[in-house]
Design a protein around this motif. Structure first.
Motif, PDB file in Angstrom:
ATOM      1  N   ASP A 176       0.835  -1.207   0.000  1.00 23.30           N
ATOM      2  CA  ASP A 176       0.000   0.000   0.000  1.00 23.30           C
ATOM      3  C   ASP A 176       0.869   1.257   0.000  1.00 23.30           C
ATOM      4  O   ASP A 176       2.080   1.204   0.234  1.00 23.30           O
ATOM      5  CB  ASP A 176      -0.923  -0.013   1.209  1.00 23.30           C
ATOM      6  N   PHE A 177       0.229   2.382  -0.247  1.00 24.66           N
ATOM      7  CA  PHE A 177       0.939   3.662  -0.282  1.00 24.66           C
ATOM      8  C   PHE A 177      -0.051   4.772   0.039  1.00 24.66           C
ATOM      9  O   PHE A 177      -1.266   4.607  -0.127  1.00 24.66           O
ATOM     10  CB  PHE A 177       1.574   3.888  -1.657  1.00 24.66           C
ATOM     11  N   PRO A 178       0.419   5.940   0.503  1.00 21.87           N
ATOM     12  CA  PRO A 178      -0.488   7.050   0.805  1.00 21.87           C
ATOM     13  C   PRO A 178      -1.161   7.559  -0.478  1.00 21.87           C
ATOM     14  O   PRO A 178      -0.486   7.829  -1.477  1.00 21.87           O
ATOM     15  CB  PRO A 178       0.441   8.107   1.403  1.00 21.87           C
ATOM     16  N   ARG A 179      -2.461   7.689  -0.451  1.00 25.42           N
ATOM     17  CA  ARG A 179      -3.204   8.128  -1.637  1.00 25.42           C
ATOM     18  C   ARG A 179      -3.324   9.656  -1.642  1.00 25.42           C
ATOM     19  O   ARG A 179      -4.407  10.226  -1.656  1.00 25.42           O
ATOM     20  CB  ARG A 179      -4.588   7.479  -1.660  1.00 25.42           C
ATOM     21  N   ASP A 180      -2.165  10.307  -1.619  1.00 27.77           N
ATOM     22  CA  ASP A 180      -2.097  11.762  -1.731  1.00 27.77           C
ATOM     23  C   ASP A 180      -1.004  12.103  -2.735  1.00 27.77           C
ATOM     24  O   ASP A 180      -0.329  11.214  -3.276  1.00 27.77           O
ATOM     25  CB  ASP A 180      -1.859  12.428  -0.369  1.00 27.77           C
ATOM     26  N   GLU A 181      -0.812  13.396  -3.004  1.00 34.09           N
ATOM     27  CA  GLU A 181       0.122  13.798  -4.057  1.00 34.09           C
ATOM     28  C   GLU A 181       1.536  13.299  -3.793  1.00 34.09           C
ATOM     29  O   GLU A 181       2.202  12.762  -4.687  1.00 34.09           O
ATOM     30  CB  GLU A 181       0.103  15.324  -4.212  1.00 34.09           C
ATOM     31  N   SER A 182       2.014  13.453  -2.567  1.00 33.63           N
ATOM     32  CA  SER A 182       3.379  13.023  -2.266  1.00 33.63           C
ATOM     33  C   SER A 182       3.498  11.507  -2.292  1.00 33.63           C
ATOM     34  O   SER A 182       4.525  10.966  -2.745  1.00 33.63           O
ATOM     35  CB  SER A 182       3.829  13.577  -0.908  1.00 33.63           C
ATOM     36  N   GLY A 183       2.484  10.803  -1.835  1.00 29.51           N
ATOM     37  CA  GLY A 183       2.525   9.346  -1.819  1.00 29.51           C
ATOM     38  C   GLY A 183       2.561   8.756  -3.213  1.00 29.51           C
ATOM     39  O   GLY A 183       3.330   7.824  -3.490  1.00 29.51           O
ATOM     40  N   LEU A 184       1.743   9.290  -4.120  1.00 26.91           N
ATOM     41  CA  LEU A 184       1.733   8.771  -5.483  1.00 26.91           C
ATOM     42  C   LEU A 184       3.018   9.136  -6.222  1.00 26.91           C
ATOM     43  O   LEU A 184       3.573   8.317  -6.962  1.00 26.91           O
ATOM     44  CB  LEU A 184       0.510   9.302  -6.233  1.00 26.91           C
ATOM     45  N   THR A 185       3.518  10.341  -6.003  1.00 29.63           N
ATOM     46  CA  THR A 185       4.779  10.744  -6.625  1.00 29.63           C
ATOM     47  C   THR A 185       5.928   9.842  -6.165  1.00 29.63           C
ATOM     48  O   THR A 185       6.758   9.409  -6.975  1.00 29.63           O
ATOM     49  CB  THR A 185       5.095  12.211  -6.275  1.00 29.63           C
ATOM     50  N   ALA A 262      -9.662  13.473  -7.198  1.00 27.16           N
ATOM     51  CA  ALA A 262      -8.776  12.423  -7.711  1.00 27.16           C
ATOM     52  C   ALA A 262      -7.374  12.999  -7.881  1.00 27.16           C
ATOM     53  O   ALA A 262      -7.179  14.218  -7.942  1.00 27.16           O
ATOM     54  CB  ALA A 262      -9.281  11.899  -9.049  1.00 27.16           C
ATOM     55  N   LEU A 263      -6.404  12.107  -7.944  1.00 27.70           N
ATOM     56  CA  LEU A 263      -5.020  12.496  -8.217  1.00 27.70           C
ATOM     57  C   LEU A 263      -4.685  12.199  -9.664  1.00 27.70           C
ATOM     58  O   LEU A 263      -5.002  11.126 -10.181  1.00 27.70           O
ATOM     59  CB  LEU A 263      -4.067  11.708  -7.311  1.00 27.70           C
ATOM     60  N   LEU A 264      -4.054  13.155 -10.319  1.00 24.68           N
ATOM     61  CA  LEU A 264      -3.550  12.987 -11.684  1.00 24.68           C
ATOM     62  C   LEU A 264      -2.038  13.114 -11.640  1.00 24.68           C
ATOM     63  O   LEU A 264      -1.511  14.153 -11.236  1.00 24.68           O
ATOM     64  CB  LEU A 264      -4.145  14.053 -12.612  1.00 24.68           C
TER      65      LEU A 264
END
Length: 269
Positions: A176-185, A262-264
């Motif tokens: 798993d990973f954080p579902r925010d901008e820094s986590g997805l990056t 959503a995150l893009l």
């Protein structure tokens, strides 16, 4: 294949038409931005992973791109073939795609990473099939979710629904990973992608209460399978709470205005 992946196959089996009639319109919102992020234009060799009913594939074809599209669910692939007759549509699933290394100029994945058991392995596979300096763009749902995203879940919880054993609670902690901008990056960087950037998209989705309820009532997605697995009494309670909570989002004509986020993200090989 992880337990999460196997569950996802069961959840989506035969659900192409039900999804197309309910949540597909919601998921279409980021498509123009997604294709822009991947720099998809005339002649671009683009792979649309998890094409669903073919919304992204059709939009990429309209831009003059050379489109290949895949989905793990055959009923989705059938819909995509109709929506994007100019695309090469196949049944295939992450993290193993039937393509050569560097075969595409760009890869796009609209709300697909939410449905794989090993997200970093999935991104590594997307990196493999894109050429040197090729582009990858994707969307996932943001956490914490916007108010419109929680409507169905609130109704399920308020009704006292119990999660059945065949529906996993989520990914294994190590995947798993954080579902925010820094986590997805960070996840994209860990998969070997360069120049990863991420932004949050926010929009209001408009739908009737009947349309919005049709997804879970038909068993679409995790929430729908959770609803369908309950006793008739609990299902009735879920619907009662859904009707009650829906009034918070309804206008004078009865249409719901449902905020979503959503995150893009985009990166290069």
């Amino acid at each position: 294949m992880t337990a999460f992946d196997r569950s996802e196959r069961r959840i989506w089996a035969g659900q192409g038409s039900a999804y197309a009639g309910s949540f597909a319109k919601l998921c279409a919102y980021p498509v123009p931005r997604l294709l822009d992020a991947a720099e998809v234009g005339p002649g671009t060799r683009v792979l649309d992973v998890g094409t669903g009913p073919g919304t992204v594939a059709a939009a990429a074809c309209a831009r003059g791109a050379k489109v290949t599209a895949v989905d793990a669910e055959p009923t989705m692939a059938e819909l995509a073939m109709r929506a994007a007759p100019g695309a090469d549509v196949r049944v295939a699933a992450l993290p193993e795609l039937p393509f050569n290394d560097g075969e595409f100029d760009a890869v796009v994945a609209n709300f697909v990473l939410n449905h794989v058991g090993r997200p970093q392995a999935a991104l590594t596979e997307l990196r493999r099939v894109v050429g040197p300096h090729g582009r990858i763009a994707l969307t996932i749902w943001a956490v914490p979710p916007a108010a419109g995203q929680t409507l169905i879940g609130r109704a399920i919880q308020a009704a006292g629904a119990v999660r059945p054993s065949h529906l996993p609670a989520g990914l294994a902690p190590e995947d798993d990973f954080p579902r925010d901008e820094s986590g997805l990056t960070a996840l994209m960087g860990a998969a070997g992608l360069r120049e990863a950037v991420c932004e949050t998209l926010r929009w209001d989705h408009r739908a009737s209460a009947d349309e919005w309820w049709s997804g879970p009532a038909s068993g679409v997605a995790f929430g729908g399978q959770l609803v369908r697995s309950q006793t008739s009494r609990i299902r009735a309670e879920i619907k009662r709470h859904f009707d009650l909570f829906s009034s918070e989002f309804a206008d004078e004509d009865g249409l719901l205005t449902l905020p979503h986020a959503a995150l893009l993200a985009r990166a290069r090989r």
